[in-house]
Design an enzyme around this catalytic site. Structure first.
Site, PDB file in Angstrom:
ATOM      1  N   GLU A  15       0.888  -1.177   0.000  1.00 40.53           N
ATOM      2  CA  GLU A  15       0.000   0.000   0.000  1.00 40.53           C
ATOM      3  C   GLU A  15       0.911   1.207   0.000  1.00 40.53           C
ATOM      4  O   GLU A  15       1.587   1.470   0.986  1.00 40.53           O
ATOM      5  CB  GLU A  15      -0.925  -0.032   1.211  1.00 40.53           C
ATOM      6  CG  GLU A  15      -2.096   0.939   1.103  1.00 40.53           C
ATOM      7  CD  GLU A  15      -1.672   2.370   1.354  1.00 40.53           C
ATOM      8  OE1 GLU A  15      -1.630   3.140   0.376  1.00 40.53           O
ATOM      9  OE2 GLU A  15      -1.368   2.723   2.495  1.00 40.53           O
ATOM     10  N   CYS A  37      -2.294   8.588   3.410  1.00 37.56           N
ATOM     11  CA  CYS A  37      -1.988   8.083   2.070  1.00 37.56           C
ATOM     12  C   CYS A  37      -3.095   8.382   1.069  1.00 37.56           C
ATOM     13  O   CYS A  37      -2.831   8.470  -0.139  1.00 37.56           O
ATOM     14  CB  CYS A  37      -1.722   6.580   2.119  1.00 37.56           C
ATOM     15  SG  CYS A  37      -3.085   5.599   2.765  1.00 37.56           S
TER      16      CYS A  37
END
Length: 488
Positions: free
Chosen positions: A218, A252
């Site tokens: 990720e 993120c």
């Protein structure tokens, strides 16, 4: 600031061996045991919420409400979702019915991969460590966790708490920096989940490749927002700024830049000024609702990007590296070649890029790496559809930012440079599972169907293969009646 005790490098292989031995003992095969561990993980957070809030305040200057909403909340959601579904997820799964194959009862059975390594970032030390751990536990794995050394207070606290709540032989924390992480990556794991940046991800992937270890990555990226000038601009401004400034922009899935029609830029900026004033009426530096950058080095990096922009700062812009403070900032008239577009900012600086229209916005996005999220603010379904059908991203979100990552049953993951695989819900459970296939063929099947496979082969064997595999689809341009059986 708390002192973080690093794990002795010589102990890392021992920890790995302990986890392996505990997994091989078979104790995780019990679904009851897995649910007990999941419940314990939830109570680790609940019982120690005040200590964790204080640690996160020390490490990130983060307001308690943000910790509860963005760190604790998603972690609790993931744990609860897994706890309620662990029996369902672990049931053997029948495949699609087939008359020819159903007597053999073909199934796929989820089984734990073994011992997982989970490497978490600094920005959400609870959710991004315990979220993947939740999935690993639900799937029946042992796990070794590597929290970030950049959040020393939180990482130290978690290392102290974990063995008090979870099985200390199956689940471990290794604290440290590059040498400790390097030693971890030299060992053979059954799955590695890494959350962080692309540079380190390449190192992790190269290490995993040596052992052919499967990976979940990720990695974030520069997430765009596309503005329809017909949207509710005040609502858009508020939600975009909230998403960008929460956790001081260290998320993120944060919006990184806004693509807005040039004629609508002034209107958007005015709406953002209004929202900004409502967020920080006495200024952000003295606000108890604004976090800090994780380190002076990261603050200095963001300051350099901001100092070199050719855009116009219309909100914020103040910096104090020694205090890890970067003001929530909006910069207008940014171009694709600007310093603010040279890398993921990962801080509270939002770039506004004027474009001609939605087509230019789409071209701008397509010319760059696939992001973790594409955000669209529009009430026009055709506008939304046009953007999403012509771009790629981990998620496609309408009239909102960031919160999609906290939906328990919704997979979170990127595509290409923004990551591979998922770290939440059933999809993450599947990342940590191996689907073992099985069938049981009764003897009478040979009498009816499969006897033709044995030598010596008979001239009429194609009658049986045709019955077994059925018809091919129609040849393109022919009528359906023209379908032929396989393999004649």
């Amino acid at each position: 600031m708390s002192t973080l005790t690093y794990t002795a490098i010589e102990d890392v292989p021992k920890i790995h061996a302990t986890a392996r031995e505990a997994f091989e003992s078979g104790k995780t095969k019990s679904l009851t045991f897995r649910k007990e561990q999941l419940a314990q993980l939830a109570y680790l957070i609940k019982d120690n919420a005040d200590k964790l809030r204080a640690a996160l305040k020390s490490d990130l200057g983060r307001p308690y409400p943000e910790t509860d909403l963005l760190d604790f909340g998603p972690a609790f959601g993931q744990i609860k979702h897994a706890y309620e579904n662990v029996e369902k997820w672990n049931k053997p799964q029948s495949i699609e019915f087939s008359l020819n194959w159903f007597p053999m009862r073909p199934k796929k059975i989820p089984q734990p991969k073994g011992v997982a390594l989970i490497i978490a970032p600094f920005n959400f030390p609870v959710f991004l460590l315990f979220g993947p751990l939740t999935s690993a536990i639900a799937a029946g794995n042992a796990a070794v966790l590597k929290p970030s050394e950049q959040t020393p207070a939180t990482s130290q606290l978690l290392a102290e708490l974990l063995p008090q709540y979870l099985d200390p032989e199956l689940y471990h924390i290794v604290n440290g920096g590059v040498p400790e992480t390097t030693r971890l990556l030299e060992l053979q794991w059954d799955h590695i989940l890494y959350t962080g940046n692309g540079r380190v991800a390449r190192i992790v992937a190269a290490a995993a490749a040596k052992h052919l270890t499967p990976l979940t990555l990720e990695l974030g990226g520069k997430n765009p927002v596309v503005i329809d000038p017909k949207t509710d601009v005040k609502l858009a401004a508020k939600r975009i700024l909230w998403g960008r400034f929460s956790n001081s922009g260290q998320i993120c899935v944060c919006p990184e830049y806004v693509l807005v029609p040039a004629h609508f830029q002034d209107t958007l900026v005015d709406a953002m000024k209004e929202a900004y004033q409502s967020f920080f009426p006495d200024g952000a530096e003295n606000s108890d609702s604004f976090a800090r950058i994780v380190s002076e080095a990261h603050a200095a990096r963001i300051k350099r990007l901001l100092d070199n922009t050719k855009g116009t700062v219309v909100l914020g812009g103040q910096t104090d590296v020694a205090k890890r403070y970067i003001a929530p900032t909006v910069v207008r008239d940014v171009t694709g070649e600007d310093s603010l577009m040279s890398e993921e900012i990962f801080g509270p600086v939002l770039a506004i890029i004027p474009v001609k229209d939605v087509d230019e916005a789409i071209s701008f996005i397509r010319a760059r790496d696939h992001p973790l999220a594409v955000y669209v603010f529009s009430h026009d379904k055709k506008f939304q559809q046009k953007v999403f059908e012509n771009t790629k991203s981990g998620s496609a979100v309408v009239n909102e930012t960031v919160i999609n990552a906290g939906v328990p049953a919704l997979p979170v993951g990127g595509i290409g440079p923004s990551g591979t695989g998922y770290y939440s819900g059933k999809h993450a459970f599947e990342q940590f599972s191996h689907y073992r296939t099985t069938l049981n063929n009764p003897s009478w099947v040979d009498t009816l169907v499969f006897g033709f496979r044995y030598p010596p082969f008979k001239p009429n064997y194609q009658k049986y293969t045709a019955a077994l595999f059925g018809n091919l689809p129609p040849r393109p341009g022919k009528k359906p009646s023209a379908a032929k059986s396989f393999p004649s």
